[in-house]
Motif scaffolding. Structure first.
Motif, mmCIF file in Angstrom:
data_model
loop_
_atom_site.group_PDB
_atom_site.id
_atom_site.type_symbol
_atom_site.label_atom_id
_atom_site.label_comp_id
_atom_site.label_asym_id
_atom_site.label_seq_id
_atom_site.Cartn_x
_atom_site.Cartn_y
_atom_site.Cartn_z
ATOM 1 N N LEU A 1 66.730 59.605 125.844
ATOM 2 C CA LEU A 1 66.558 60.960 126.365
ATOM 3 C C LEU A 1 65.075 61.295 126.466
ATOM 4 O O LEU A 1 64.319 61.137 125.501
ATOM 5 C CB LEU A 1 67.252 61.972 125.461
ATOM 6 N N ILE B 1 64.280 64.490 127.491
ATOM 7 C CA ILE B 1 64.372 65.853 126.961
ATOM 8 C C ILE B 1 65.739 66.019 126.336
ATOM 9 O O ILE B 1 66.710 65.358 126.735
ATOM 10 C CB ILE B 1 64.144 66.911 128.065
ATOM 11 N N ASP B 2 65.835 66.890 125.339
ATOM 12 C CA ASP B 2 67.096 67.129 124.650
ATOM 13 C C ASP B 2 67.876 68.191 125.413
ATOM 14 O O ASP B 2 67.490 69.366 125.423
ATOM 15 C CB ASP B 2 66.836 67.594 123.211
ATOM 16 N N PRO B 3 68.996 67.832 126.066
ATOM 17 C CA PRO B 3 69.761 68.843 126.816
ATOM 18 C C PRO B 3 70.448 69.855 125.918
ATOM 19 O O PRO B 3 70.909 70.886 126.393
ATOM 20 C CB PRO B 3 70.786 67.986 127.582
ATOM 21 N N GLU C 1 75.733 64.993 126.401
ATOM 22 C CA GLU C 1 74.305 64.889 126.699
ATOM 23 C C GLU C 1 74.030 64.480 128.137
ATOM 24 O O GLU C 1 72.921 64.679 128.628
ATOM 25 C CB GLU C 1 73.647 63.909 125.738
ATOM 26 N N ASP C 2 75.016 63.912 128.828
ATOM 27 C CA ASP C 2 74.826 63.575 130.235
ATOM 28 C C ASP C 2 75.365 64.660 131.158
ATOM 29 O O ASP C 2 75.578 64.429 132.343
ATOM 30 C CB ASP C 2 75.486 62.234 130.559
ATOM 31 N N ALA C 3 75.620 65.852 130.584
ATOM 32 C CA ALA C 3 76.102 67.038 131.309
ATOM 33 C C ALA C 3 77.579 66.948 131.673
ATOM 34 O O ALA C 3 78.100 67.872 132.293
ATOM 35 C CB ALA C 3 75.269 67.293 132.565
ATOM 36 N N TRP D 1 68.674 63.569 132.392
ATOM 37 C CA TRP D 1 68.029 63.838 131.106
ATOM 38 C C TRP D 1 67.155 62.697 130.612
ATOM 39 O O TRP D 1 66.386 62.866 129.680
ATOM 40 C CB TRP D 1 69.091 64.124 130.045
#
Length: 608
Positions: free
Chosen positions: A239, A241-243, A268-270, A186
């Motif tokens: 970031l 892009i914003d996940p 946010e890091d999945a 991201w």
């Protein structure tokens, strides 16, 4: 060479002073040095883009040298090439090649480079068509390298971090330096060493200035403490892009037992936001429209798949939020009287389980399908404090004594003030806390605990429904996550799928509930004796099971009477009791208060 070093030192001094270095040529003798400096600077700046040509040049020089000195080494080179390509294809993830396509590309490049080097070592670099092959392969195999998203992102980050001395001076963090940086899916993150006297609070206060200096969009920068908790270190997360820009559909239950951590949604890091709730109370807070109901749906959706959990719920908005889950909820209270009775019975279960553990020499209640945990979900806890203030005494008792016996609370409210949570110890006993978006900065400390706002837990900056911060013993760093989205159709489908597999309370708990209901019914009958029936009313039979059932329904307290109690009083089977109850319900004489609890209808004046 001495003049070149002097120019470089001068350029470094200019950059430290915040000025753009400018090269001035005073004589023709300095022109070669200036050209060398400019060329070297350009080659270093674009070293990533020039990597395929650099590799080709290294292969060419190496081949010329080996052909002259050791032409017989081509066999060893070929064997080493095959082995290296095989290792890259199978174990490339150990050196950072996480994607299969990356590993295959690396193996292809290694095989092509090694094969060409072996042939050039044996035959010479001018042997046709080796020069043409080198030129063609450099361009063909270089195209994936030039187009690779992560490589381009890494180059961009390196160039941004090369300007960190200027950035740190511009935003007031002079002396800080970047120790390392990693590019991920991201964006990128960097470990920053702070200057003497600087702390993570100083960096947090500079987030808007950092976003401006790095050229990111608003809200793209995060600042976290490092894993080693050093006061002069922090982790900078940026970031691209914003996940969490879009809602994330719920993939389905992530657990089958309460002993496993359940998944609330991705960070946010999945990485999944896993949290263990066994023997823990949970507090959910956030403003209206922040996504609290969605978070509760995710919790119930996971708990509904657990065969070792019985769910009770309190929804004083007349069941508007939780009634879609009614088939999976063993007992749902929608009025203050029902909520009071539900929590009273939960305390009775707590005490009965504690007595059982003491008698058997055990310290904790281990959930199982036959001995399930009891989870009590209270939506809008402030409504409970206002409409049934005496019930908060029960919640206080559960909060203090419920962990060991697996009787747990999940409370949701907008602002968990001391007034809203009652005068007891409910809020202080909440081990897991989930903060959705709040309107005021001070509400962060109300939900997450005193001092959490200054520590970087900025729930007031969450910018979309469903985004939350998770505070738990295993989550002590402020990381943004987004709760999964359950549509109405998904809730209905999940509830129907798990309704038939829901467990029942254990015998110890059922007996405690029946005894509590009997005591409550006796107290209610003593305090509120019923008026004699009018003379025109038909006399009720006194000795038949039907009359006994009807008398008990009429004398039942507002929260109803359990079906097992009706079975004991009438001496009939469960099937017979439910047949009679359905007949009374059809005629409008009886109503089901909650699962397994019935009483006479308030608006009926006639007997069966």
């Amino acid at each position: 060479m001495t003049r070149t070093r002097g120019l470089r030192r001068h350029a470094r001094r200019m950059r430290r002073a915040g000025l753009q270095p400018m090269i001035v040529i005073n004589s023709d003798d300095q022109l070669p040095d200036v050209i060398a400096v400019v060329l070297g600077r350009a080659l270093w700046r674009y070293r990533s883009e020039l990597a395929p040509f650099t590799l080709a040049l290294i292969l060419l020089i190496t081949a010329v040298t080996l052909h002259v000195t050791h032409p017989g080494w081509w066999v060893a080179i070929l064997i080493g090439t095959a082995l290296s390509a095989w290792l890259l294809a199978l174990a490339g993830h150990r050196v950072g090649l996480t994607l299969r396509a990356e590993r295959l590309y690396a193996a292809t490049v290694a095989f092509a480079a090694g094969g060409w080097l072996a042939a050039a070592t044996a035959l010479g670099v001018l042997y046709r068509p080796l020069p043409q092959l080198l030129f063609f392969a450099t361009f063909v195999l270089g195209i994936p390298w030039w187009l690779h998203r992560r490589r381009r992102a890494r180059v961009r980050v390196e160039r941004q971090l090369a300007a960190w001395p200027d950035i740190s001076q511009a935003i007031g963090l002079t002396g800080s330096r970047v120790q390392s940086a990693i590019v991920d899916l991201w964006g990128w993150r960097a470990r920053v060493a702070l200057a003497r006297g600087q702390t993570i609070q100083d960096v947090t206060a500079k987030i808007p200035a950092l976003e401006s200096a790095l050229g990111t969009y608003r809200g793209a920068v995060r600042v976290y403490p490092t894993t080693d908790d050093r006061a002069n270190r922090c982790e900078l997360r940026v970031l691209d892009i914003d996940p969490h820009a879009d809602a994330i559909p719920w993939p389905g239950p992530s657990v089958t037992t309460i002993t496993e951590p359940l998944d609330l949604g991705p960070f946010e890091d999945a990485a999944p936001a896993h949290v263990l709730i066994l023997r823990r109370h949970l507090l959910i807070g956030g403003a209206t429209g922040s996504g609290k109901s969605g978070g509760i749906n995710v919790l119930i959706g996971n708990l509904s798949a657990c065969r070792d959990v019985v769910i009770w719920a309190v929804d004083l908005k007349r069941g508007m939020e939780l009634r879609p889950w009614a088939s999976c909820i063993d007992r749902l209270a929608t009025t203050p009287e029902q909520a009071r009775a539900l929590l009273r019975d939960a305390v009775a279960i707590l005490e009965a389980r504690a007595d059982h553990l003491a008698a058997t020499g055990r310290r904790v209640w281990e959930p199982s399908p036959k001995m399930p945990a009891l989870i009590i979900i209270i939506d809008e806890y402030a409504e409970l404090s206002d409409e049934a203030p005496e019930a908060t005494g029960y919640t206080d008792s559960i909060a203090r004594r419920g962990r060991a016996v697996a009787v747990q609370l999940i409370a949701a409210t907008q602002r968990p003030t001391q007034k809203a949570m009652g005068k007891g110890a409910v809020r202080s006993q909440m081990d897991v806390r989930i903060a959705f978006r709040v309107r005021e900065r001070r509400d962060v400390d109300l939900i997450l605990g005193q001092g959490m706002l200054n520590a970087g837990w900025q729930a007031h900056s969450l910018d979309a429904p469903g985004k939350f911060l998770l505070s738990a013993p295993e989550h002590d760093v402020p990381r943004r996550a987004r709760a999964f989205l359950l549509t109405d159709d998904m809730v209905r489908e999940t509830a129907n799928r798990h309704a038939l597999s829901r467990p029942q309370l254990d015998e110890i708990s059922r007996r405690a509930v029946e005894e509590a209901a009997t005591l409550a019914a006796t107290a209610h009958a003593t305090e509120n004796p019923r008026e004699p029936e009018p003379a025109t009313a038909q006399p009720e039979p006194k000795e038949t099971p039907e009359a006994t059932l009807w008398a008990m329904l009429k004398a039942a307290p507002p929260e109803g009477i359990p079906v097992p109690h009706l079975m004991n009083a009438t001496g009939k089977s469960r099937r017979w009791v439910y047949y009679q109850l359905n007949g009374h319900a059809t005629a409008g004489r009886a109503v089901q208060i909650s699962r397994g609890r019935w009483r006479a209808s308030d608006h009926t004046d006639h007997s069966p």
